[in-house]
Design an enzyme around this catalytic site. Structure first.
Site, short mmCIF file in Angstrom:
data_model
loop_
_atom_site.label_atom_id
_atom_site.label_comp_id
_atom_site.label_asym_id
_atom_site.label_seq_id
_atom_site.Cartn_x
_atom_site.Cartn_y
_atom_site.Cartn_z
N ALA A 63 33.33 -36.30 15.52
CA ALA A 63 32.12 -37.05 15.86
C ALA A 63 32.56 -38.29 16.64
O ALA A 63 33.68 -38.77 16.47
CB ALA A 63 31.41 -37.44 14.59
N GLY A 108 34.65 -33.74 12.72
CA GLY A 108 33.52 -32.86 13.00
C GLY A 108 33.90 -31.67 13.86
O GLY A 108 33.26 -30.62 13.78
N GLU A 111 35.19 -29.22 11.49
CA GLU A 111 34.09 -28.74 10.65
C GLU A 111 33.25 -27.68 11.36
O GLU A 111 32.84 -26.70 10.75
CB GLU A 111 33.20 -29.93 10.25
CG GLU A 111 33.93 -30.89 9.32
CD GLU A 111 33.05 -32.07 8.94
OE1 GLU A 111 32.92 -33.00 9.77
OE2 GLU A 111 32.48 -32.05 7.85
N GLU A 131 38.83 -38.10 8.42
CA GLU A 131 37.75 -39.08 8.22
C GLU A 131 38.12 -40.17 7.21
O GLU A 131 37.68 -41.31 7.34
CB GLU A 131 36.47 -38.39 7.75
CG GLU A 131 35.76 -37.57 8.80
CD GLU A 131 36.22 -36.12 8.84
OE1 GLU A 131 37.32 -35.80 8.34
OE2 GLU A 131 35.45 -35.30 9.39
N1 DAK Z 1 35.20 -40.54 19.08
C1 DAK Z 1 35.06 -41.24 20.23
N2 DAK Z 1 36.00 -41.28 21.19
C2 DAK Z 1 37.13 -40.59 20.97
C3 DAK Z 1 37.34 -39.83 19.79
C4 DAK Z 1 36.31 -39.82 18.82
N3 DAK Z 1 36.38 -39.07 17.69
N4 DAK Z 1 38.56 -39.29 19.86
C5 DAK Z 1 39.08 -39.65 21.04
N5 DAK Z 1 38.22 -40.43 21.72
C6 DAK Z 1 38.40 -41.06 23.02
C7 DAK Z 1 39.33 -42.25 22.94
O1 DAK Z 1 38.62 -43.39 22.52
C8 DAK Z 1 39.80 -42.36 24.38
O2 DAK Z 1 38.76 -42.93 25.14
P1 DAK Z 1 39.06 -44.21 26.10
O3 DAK Z 1 39.66 -45.23 25.19
O4 DAK Z 1 40.02 -43.65 27.11
O5 DAK Z 1 37.72 -44.54 26.63
C9 DAK Z 1 39.89 -40.90 24.80
O6 DAK Z 1 39.07 -40.17 23.91
C10 DAK Z 1 41.30 -40.33 24.71
O7 DAK Z 1 41.77 -40.57 23.39
P2 DAK Z 1 43.16 -41.33 23.10
O8 DAK Z 1 43.51 -42.26 24.18
O9 DAK Z 1 43.08 -41.85 21.71
O10 DAK Z 1 44.17 -40.09 23.17
P3 DAK Z 1 45.53 -39.91 22.39
O11 DAK Z 1 46.18 -38.71 22.96
O12 DAK Z 1 46.31 -41.18 22.33
O13 DAK Z 1 45.09 -39.58 20.89
C11 DAK Z 1 43.79 -38.44 19.16
C12 DAK Z 1 44.38 -38.40 20.62
C13 DAK Z 1 42.88 -37.25 18.97
C14 DAK Z 1 44.95 -38.39 18.16
C15 DAK Z 1 43.02 -39.79 18.99
O14 DAK Z 1 42.08 -39.91 20.07
C16 DAK Z 1 42.26 -39.85 17.70
O15 DAK Z 1 42.83 -40.09 16.64
N6 DAK Z 1 40.93 -39.64 17.78
C17 DAK Z 1 40.07 -39.77 16.62
C18 DAK Z 1 40.21 -38.53 15.79
C19 DAK Z 1 39.37 -38.63 14.54
O16 DAK Z 1 39.56 -39.49 13.68
N7 DAK Z 1 38.40 -37.74 14.44
C20 DAK Z 1 37.49 -37.72 13.34
C21 DAK Z 1 36.28 -38.49 13.77
S1 DAK Z 1 35.26 -38.79 12.37
C22 DAK Z 1 29.04 -37.82 8.70
C23 DAK Z 1 28.86 -37.14 9.86
C24 DAK Z 1 29.93 -36.74 10.60
C25 DAK Z 1 31.22 -37.06 10.19
C26 DAK Z 1 31.39 -37.76 9.03
C27 DAK Z 1 30.32 -38.13 8.25
N8 DAK Z 1 27.89 -38.25 7.92
C28 DAK Z 1 26.77 -38.66 8.62
C29 DAK Z 1 28.01 -38.26 6.49
C30 DAK Z 1 32.31 -36.73 11.03
C31 DAK Z 1 33.24 -37.65 11.25
C32 DAK Z 1 34.26 -37.47 12.26
O17 DAK Z 1 34.36 -36.48 12.96
#
Ligand code: DAK
Length: 257
Positions: A63, A108, A111, A131
């Site tokens: 997400a 997400g 998921e 998360e």
């Molecule tokens: N959201 C927004 N932008 C993201 C993103 C994300 N999840 N993942 C990557 N990006 C963006 C980065 O911000 C960056 O954008 P700019 O800064 O260039 O504008 C671009 O994509 C490239 O990412 P990186 O520069 O970070 O690339 P790296 O190769 O260095 O790293 C990475 C790749 C995948 C390891 C890193 O980007 C990362 O850790 N991303 C976050 C992964 C993550 O934590 N995903 C889980 C998200 S939380 C709920 C509903 C839904 C959910 C939970 C609860 N309720 C309502 C109860 C779901 C939650 C999630 O999915």
């Protein structure tokens, strides 16, 4: 449009197209995906649905954290509901859904892959539910579906530690069905999808619904439902065709009736 739809014979391919954000889901992207899935669920021409991500880095990195960081409790609940609807469509639509995981499938993203019937990954894929590192938990079905797919012990480890795993480990624990070199992922996925598209759609729908029941509800009731589906299929032209073709030693030609 943030999700592209292409079609080839009976196979629909949905491509999440926000590569600059590693295909993270914002509201527009997730709503677009939901709308496409609603439509494809109803369409008899679409016999199989593949979900993948644009580019060569990500299926979906989750997400959109930038969007989520501004949500209050009510907003987060609505956001969760939208993700649940998408997962429910992938899991229950009466045709096979396949995730082609071409890179990061995190949060997400993982998921929604879990809500698909099959998961194929490229060798560079990374999967996980990180998360907890953001102070939240999986909110689109991950706590339940991951446990169903890999078992309770591994699901707890992955959800509570947020550990991200590579494609080989995902294959070993049964999180993905197969791993291919990046250039082979879509050709192999399409090959499976075309094979499914040639099968009897009513049988596939009944098979999916019956197997979906396996880990829920009462075992005896589920066996009764299986028996019902089995019997009901004998009123279909495709069952007659399939068995007649076998006896005649020829390939069946299924019509979906
Ligand atoms: N959201 C927004 N932008 C993201 C993103 C994300 N999840 N993942 C990557 N990006 C963006 C980065 O911000 C960056 O954008 P700019 O800064 O260039 O504008 C671009 O994509 C490239 O990412 P990186 O520069 O970070 O690339 P790296 O190769 O260095 O790293 C990475 C790749 C995948 C390891 C890193 O980007 C990362 O850790 N991303 C976050 C992964 C993550 O934590 N995903 C889980 C998200 S939380 C709920 C509903 C839904 C959910 C939970 C609860 N309720 C309502 C109860 C779901 C939650 C999630 O999915």
């Amino acid at each position: 449009m943030s999700v592209d739809l292409s079609r080839e014979d009976g196979v629909a391919v949905l491509t999440v197209n926000r590569p600059d954000a590693l295909n993270a889901f914002d509201v527009a992207t997730l709503s677009d995906l939901r709308d496409h899935l609603r439509q494809l669920a109803e369409e008899s021409e679409a016999r199989v649905v593949i979900l993948t991500g644009a580019g060569d880095r990500a299926f979906a990195a989750g997400a959109d954290i930038k969007y989520m960081s501004g949500l209050d409790v009510d907003g987060a609940k609505k956001w969760g509901e939208l993700g649940h609807e998408v997962g429910h469509l992938l899991e229950t639509m009466p045709k096979p859904t396949i995730a082609a995981i071409n890179g990061f499938a995190l949060g997400g993203g993982c998921e929604l892959a879990l809500a698909c019937d099959f998961r194929y990954a490229s060798s560079n894929a990374k999967l996980g539910q990180p998360e907890v590192n953001l102070g939240i938990i999986p909110g689109w079905g991950g706590t339940q579906r991951l446990a169903r797919v890999v078992g309770l012990g591994l699901a707890k480890e992955l959800v509570l530690t947020g550990r991200v795993i590579d494609a080989d480990e995902a294959l070993r624990i049964g999180l993905v069905n197969a791993v291919y070199e990046p250039g082979e992922l879509m050709p192999k996925t399409l090959e499976v999808a075309r094979g499914l598209a040639a099968k009897a759609p009513l049988a596939l729908a009944a098979a999916k619904e019956a197997v979906n029941r396996a880990l829920a509800g009462d075992h005896g009731d589920n066996l009764d439902r299986e028996a019902d589906y089995f019997g009901e299929l004998f009123s279909s032209e495709d069952a007659t065709e399939g068995m007649t073709a076998f006896v005649a030693k020829r390939e069946p030609r299924f019509t979906g009736r």
